[in-house]
Motif scaffolding. Structure first.
Motif, PDB file in Angstrom:
ATOM      1  N   VAL A   1     -21.069  56.193   2.377  1.00 33.77           N
ATOM      2  CA  VAL A   1     -20.094  55.122   2.564  1.00 33.77           C
ATOM      3  C   VAL A   1     -19.968  54.855   4.058  1.00 33.77           C
ATOM      4  CG1 VAL A   1     -17.660  54.474   2.360  1.00 33.77           C
ATOM      5  CG2 VAL A   1     -18.784  55.682   0.483  1.00 33.77           C
ATOM      6  N   ALA A   2     -19.950  53.589   4.445  1.00 32.12           N
ATOM      7  CA  ALA A   2     -19.730  53.208   5.834  1.00 32.12           C
ATOM      8  C   ALA A   2     -18.366  52.545   5.952  1.00 32.12           C
ATOM      9  CB  ALA A   2     -20.827  52.261   6.325  1.00 32.12           C
ATOM     10  N   LEU A   3     -17.597  52.950   6.955  1.00 34.31           N
ATOM     11  CA  LEU A   3     -16.270  52.401   7.188  1.00 34.31           C
ATOM     12  C   LEU A   3     -16.160  51.889   8.625  1.00 34.31           C
ATOM     13  CD1 LEU A   3     -14.004  55.228   5.658  1.00 34.31           C
ATOM     14  CD2 LEU A   3     -14.895  53.199   4.481  1.00 34.31           C
ATOM     15  N   MET A   4     -15.504  50.755   8.794  1.00 34.15           N
ATOM     16  CA  MET A   4     -15.119  50.273  10.106  1.00 34.15           C
ATOM     17  C   MET A   4     -13.598  50.194  10.124  1.00 34.15           C
ATOM     18  SD  MET A   4     -15.627  49.085  13.194  1.00 34.15           S
ATOM     19  CE  MET A   4     -17.334  48.552  13.372  1.00 34.15           C
ATOM     20  N   LEU A   5     -12.966  50.942  11.020  1.00 32.29           N
ATOM     21  CA  LEU A   5     -11.511  50.969  11.113  1.00 32.29           C
ATOM     22  C   LEU A   5     -11.059  50.201  12.344  1.00 32.29           C
ATOM     23  CD1 LEU A   5     -10.856  54.773  10.381  1.00 32.29           C
ATOM     24  CD2 LEU A   5     -11.018  52.892   8.731  1.00 32.29           C
ATOM     25  N   ARG A   6     -10.034  49.385  12.171  1.00 27.60           N
ATOM     26  CA  ARG A   6      -9.461  48.652  13.298  1.00 27.60           C
ATOM     27  C   ARG A   6      -7.954  48.891  13.311  1.00 27.60           C
ATOM     28  NH1 ARG A   6     -10.275  42.317  14.073  1.00 27.60           N
ATOM     29  NH2 ARG A   6      -9.524  42.289  11.932  1.00 27.60           N
ATOM     30  N   ARG A   7      -7.443  49.344  14.458  1.00 21.71           N
ATOM     31  CA  ARG A   7      -6.014  49.624  14.549  1.00 21.71           C
ATOM     32  C   ARG A   7      -5.200  48.338  14.565  1.00 21.71           C
ATOM     33  NH1 ARG A   7      -3.654  53.338  19.280  1.00 21.71           N
ATOM     34  NH2 ARG A   7      -4.203  51.532  20.576  1.00 21.71           N
ATOM     35  N   LEU A   8      -4.190  48.297  13.711  1.00 16.19           N
ATOM     36  CA  LEU A   8      -3.261  47.172  13.684  1.00 16.19           C
ATOM     37  C   LEU A   8      -2.015  47.471  14.500  1.00 16.19           C
ATOM     38  CD1 LEU A   8      -3.428  46.129   9.911  1.00 16.19           C
ATOM     39  CD2 LEU A   8      -4.801  45.287  11.818  1.00 16.19           C
ATOM     40  N   ARG A   9      -1.431  48.668  14.301  1.00 14.39           N
ATOM     41  CA  ARG A   9      -0.190  49.029  14.988  1.00 14.39           C
ATOM     42  C   ARG A   9       0.111  50.494  14.727  1.00 14.39           C
ATOM     43  NH1 ARG A   9       0.916  46.304  10.329  1.00 14.39           N
ATOM     44  NH2 ARG A   9       2.289  47.340   8.809  1.00 14.39           N
ATOM     45  N   THR A  10       1.086  51.049  15.409  1.00 16.29           N
ATOM     46  CA  THR A  10       1.602  52.379  15.112  1.00 16.29           C
ATOM     47  C   THR A  10       2.983  52.223  14.489  1.00 16.29           C
ATOM     48  OG1 THR A  10       2.532  52.576  17.329  1.00 16.29           O
ATOM     49  CG2 THR A  10       0.319  53.494  16.966  1.00 16.29           C
ATOM     50  N   ALA A  11       3.376  53.226  13.712  1.00 17.13           N
ATOM     51  CA  ALA A  11       4.662  53.174  13.020  1.00 17.13           C
ATOM     52  C   ALA A  11       5.184  54.590  12.855  1.00 17.13           C
ATOM     53  CB  ALA A  11       4.507  52.509  11.647  1.00 17.13           C
ATOM     54  N   PRO A  12       6.494  54.773  12.786  1.00  9.31           N
ATOM     55  CA  PRO A  12       7.053  56.109  12.545  1.00  9.31           C
ATOM     56  C   PRO A  12       6.791  56.553  11.109  1.00  9.31           C
ATOM     57  CG  PRO A  12       8.785  54.458  12.522  1.00  9.31           C
ATOM     58  CD  PRO A  12       7.540  53.756  12.958  1.00  9.31           C
ATOM     59  N   ALA A  13       6.884  57.841  10.870  1.00 11.09           N
ATOM     60  CA  ALA A  13       6.739  58.353   9.512  1.00 11.09           C
ATOM     61  C   ALA A  13       7.832  57.778   8.623  1.00 11.09           C
ATOM     62  CB  ALA A  13       6.814  59.873   9.515  1.00 11.09           C
ATOM     63  N   PRO A  14       7.514  57.404   7.378  1.00  9.57           N
ATOM     64  CA  PRO A  14       8.537  56.853   6.492  1.00  9.57           C
ATOM     65  C   PRO A  14       9.579  57.909   6.118  1.00  9.57           C
ATOM     66  CG  PRO A  14       6.514  57.241   5.281  1.00  9.57           C
ATOM     67  CD  PRO A  14       6.197  57.479   6.718  1.00  9.57           C
ATOM     68  N   LYS A  15      10.774  57.459   5.785  1.00 11.80           N
ATOM     69  CA  LYS A  15      11.837  58.378   5.396  1.00 11.80           C
ATOM     70  C   LYS A  15      11.620  58.883   3.977  1.00 11.80           C
ATOM     71  CE  LYS A  15      15.271  56.203   8.425  1.00 11.80           C
ATOM     72  NZ  LYS A  15      16.592  55.528   8.500  1.00 11.80           N
ATOM     73  N   ARG A  16      12.260  60.021   3.690  1.00 16.50           N
ATOM     74  CA  ARG A  16      12.166  60.618   2.357  1.00 16.50           C
ATOM     75  C   ARG A  16      13.533  60.596   1.682  1.00 16.50           C
ATOM     76  NH1 ARG A  16       7.679  64.481   1.722  1.00 16.50           N
ATOM     77  NH2 ARG A  16       6.398  64.518   3.609  1.00 16.50           N
ATOM     78  N   ASP A  17      13.497  60.652   0.332  1.00 18.53           N
ATOM     79  CA  ASP A  17      14.752  60.728  -0.400  1.00 18.53           C
ATOM     80  C   ASP A  17      15.192  62.187  -0.526  1.00 18.53           C
ATOM     81  OD1 ASP A  17      13.197  61.873  -2.402  1.00 18.53           O
ATOM     82  OD2 ASP A  17      13.060  60.039  -3.586  1.00 18.53           O
ATOM     83  N   SER A  18      16.230  62.435  -1.296  1.00 20.31           N
ATOM     84  CA  SER A  18      16.821  63.770  -1.379  1.00 20.31           C
ATOM     85  C   SER A  18      15.896  64.810  -1.995  1.00 20.31           C
ATOM     86  CB  SER A  18      18.126  63.711  -2.189  1.00 20.31           C
ATOM     87  OG  SER A  18      17.874  63.201  -3.493  1.00 20.31           O
ATOM     88  N   VAL A  19      14.883  64.371  -2.757  1.00 19.78           N
ATOM     89  CA  VAL A  19      13.959  65.325  -3.379  1.00 19.78           C
ATOM     90  C   VAL A  19      12.619  65.372  -2.655  1.00 19.78           C
ATOM     91  CG1 VAL A  19      15.006  65.171  -5.670  1.00 19.78           C
ATOM     92  CG2 VAL A  19      13.181  63.568  -5.026  1.00 19.78           C
ATOM     93  N   GLY A  20      12.522  64.677  -1.522  1.00 16.38           N
ATOM     94  CA  GLY A  20      11.321  64.762  -0.695  1.00 16.38           C
ATOM     95  C   GLY A  20      10.305  63.671  -0.906  1.00 16.38           C
ATOM     96  N   ASN A  21      10.563  62.712  -1.796  1.00 17.96           N
ATOM     97  CA  ASN A  21       9.621  61.619  -2.014  1.00 17.96           C
ATOM     98  C   ASN A  21       9.781  60.563  -0.929  1.00 17.96           C
ATOM     99  OD1 ASN A  21       8.647  62.688  -4.489  1.00 17.96           O
ATOM    100  ND2 ASN A  21      10.465  61.883  -5.538  1.00 17.96           N
ATOM    101  N   TYR A  22       8.655  59.973  -0.535  1.00 22.29           N
ATOM    102  CA  TYR A  22       8.712  58.901   0.450  1.00 22.29           C
ATOM    103  C   TYR A  22       9.424  57.706  -0.169  1.00 22.29           C
ATOM    104  CZ  TYR A  22       5.463  61.533   3.338  1.00 22.29           C
ATOM    105  OH  TYR A  22       4.883  62.506   4.098  1.00 22.29           O
ATOM    106  N   ILE A  23      10.369  57.166   0.584  1.00 22.17           N
ATOM    107  CA  ILE A  23      11.163  56.067   0.051  1.00 22.17           C
ATOM    108  C   ILE A  23      10.331  54.796  -0.056  1.00 22.17           C
ATOM    109  CG2 ILE A  23      13.156  54.569   0.509  1.00 22.17           C
ATOM    110  CD1 ILE A  23      14.509  56.964   1.833  1.00 22.17           C
ATOM    111  N   HIS A  24       9.605  54.483   0.985  1.00 16.83           N
ATOM    112  CA  HIS A  24       8.819  53.252   0.961  1.00 16.83           C
ATOM    113  C   HIS A  24       7.778  53.317   2.061  1.00 16.83           C
ATOM    114  CE1 HIS A  24       7.752  49.109   0.261  1.00 16.83           C
ATOM    115  NE2 HIS A  24       8.096  48.749   1.484  1.00 16.83           N
ATOM    116  N   SER A  25       6.601  52.789   1.790  1.00 17.19           N
ATOM    117  CA  SER A  25       5.558  52.711   2.808  1.00 17.19           C
ATOM    118  C   SER A  25       5.090  51.275   2.930  1.00 17.19           C
ATOM    119  CB  SER A  25       4.364  53.602   2.428  1.00 17.19           C
ATOM    120  OG  SER A  25       3.291  53.386   3.311  1.00 17.19           O
ATOM    121  N   ARG A  26       5.158  50.755   4.146  1.00 22.35           N
ATOM    122  CA  ARG A  26       4.680  49.390   4.396  1.00 22.35           C
ATOM    123  C   ARG A  26       3.323  49.407   5.088  1.00 22.35           C
ATOM    124  NH1 ARG A  26       7.886  45.118   4.163  1.00 22.35           N
ATOM    125  NH2 ARG A  26       6.731  44.109   5.838  1.00 22.35           N
TER     126      ARG A  26
END
Length: 359
Positions: A300-325
């Protein structure tokens, strides 16, 4: 009835497409530095023999031998500036006839990813298509300004274009402008099927395909030495909230003959070296990248291009990620998704007959 040598109105099983991945130098010489074993089915020569040759020597046609290398060269602007333009492409696709060991040129779809000092290319052969002498080399950009270019005509008219100070008539105007020069990196991975090989320790390799090759610019995306990433599981670079999302992308790659596009997040400081300091997930910045990927029988060949940096998403009370954009495009980022710009429909991609007939 046939159209361009292909049956019309008939559903027939697609013939097997010999495919392979290679790397050649980013210069006029195009020395072949690596090629996978699939080239034996594609051009009839062994990998060891092909690596003694130059990529440009394989291209057959009535156009100049320098046309193929010029595809990947920096485009000179009207003012004579040869610096990389913010809309200059890094991924290209073309149909060319390649010389074979059997002296019968074979039509091949070549997808090239331009890196720092080399080109990662993917060849997919169409041996059932009879040879037709090609007088001009036409190329479709898969990113950047998304132009469809006639390289032969552009090279012949380059001096006139410089005087006029505008794009040649054979190209389309840029469809979008990025805010600055994007950081890019290319990787070659083992085929995703190899990631399903059972092992004594785990029964199954959990971290996906391993990295076979990566360009030095990968260290501009994540905090890792390229040498340490050799034979490293690619999925361990991916942010945990996007593991399933990225795994589904690899599943699509394995089933598709086309270049596919996806957006996901990488860990800025991935755990590459055993015993190194582990950065807490909440403190580990995400690097959101858009990925152009293509799969063949042996990699497999991949070309990656950086769009932006972002902080780690927050988690809920049981450790699941709340939302990822991470896999969504920032509406105010001045950027249009490649997936929105590219379609396999020949009417929307402005491709010729040969592009629309062959899949």
């Amino acid at each position: 009835m046939t159209h361009g040598g292909l049956p019309v109105g008939e559903e027939s099983e697609k013939p097997e497409r010999p495919s392979y991945i290679g790397i050649h130098s980013l210069d006029n010489e195009t020395d072949i530095l690596f090629v996978s074993s699939g080239c034996g089915s594609g051009v009839g020569w062994t990998s060891s023999h092909v690596m003694t040759m130059k990529a440009r020597e394989f291209v057959v046609g009535g156009f100049d031998a320098g046309d193929y290398p010029s595809v990947y060269q920096k485009k000179v602007k009207a003012n004579g500036d040869d610096e990389e333009d913010e809309d200059e492409a890094s991924a290209f696709q073309m149909y060319v006839y390649l010389r074979t060991a059997h002296d019968v040129p074979v039509l091949t779809r070549v997808t090239g990813f331009k890196c720092d000092n080399c080109v990662v290319y993917i060849g997919v052969a169409f041996p059932e298509v009879p040879y037709k002498h090609m007088q001009e080399l036409e190329v479709q950009e898969l990113d950047g300004a998304m132009r469809r270019m006639n390289i032969t005509k552009e090279r012949a008219a380059s001096s006139a274009v410089s005087k006029r100070g505008r794009l040649p008539a054979t190209t389309r105007a840029p469809l979008y402008h990025s805010k600055g020069k994007a950081t890019k990196a290319a990787l070659i991975l083992e085929h995703p099927d190899a990631a399903a090989i059972e092992t004594e320790e785990t029964g199954r390799r959990p971290a996906g395909p391993h990295i076979v090759f990566c360009t030095g610019s990968i260290s501009k995306l994540v905090d890792a030495d390229p040498a340490d990433l050799h034979n490293f599981p690619f999925m361990r670079l991916v942010a945990p909230e996007d593991l399933l999302h990225t795994s589904e992308f690899f599943d699509k790659l394995a089933d598709s003959p086309d270049v596919l596009f996806e957006t996901f997040a990488l860990l800025q400081r991935p755990p590459v070296i055993d015993g190194d300091i582990i950065v807490a997930d909440v403190d580990n910045q995400r690097v959101v990248v858009e990925c152009l990927g293509a799969s063949v029988t042996d990699g497999v060949a991949l070309m990656l291009r950086r769009l932006r940096t972002a902080p780690a998403p927050k988690r809920d009370s049981v450790g699941n990620y709340i939302h990822s954009r991470a896999h969504e495009i920032d509406e105010n980022g001045g950027y249009v998704s490649l997936a929105e710009l590219i379609s396999s429909d020949c009417e929307t991609t402005d491709v010729g007959d040969i592009w629309s007939q062959l899949r």
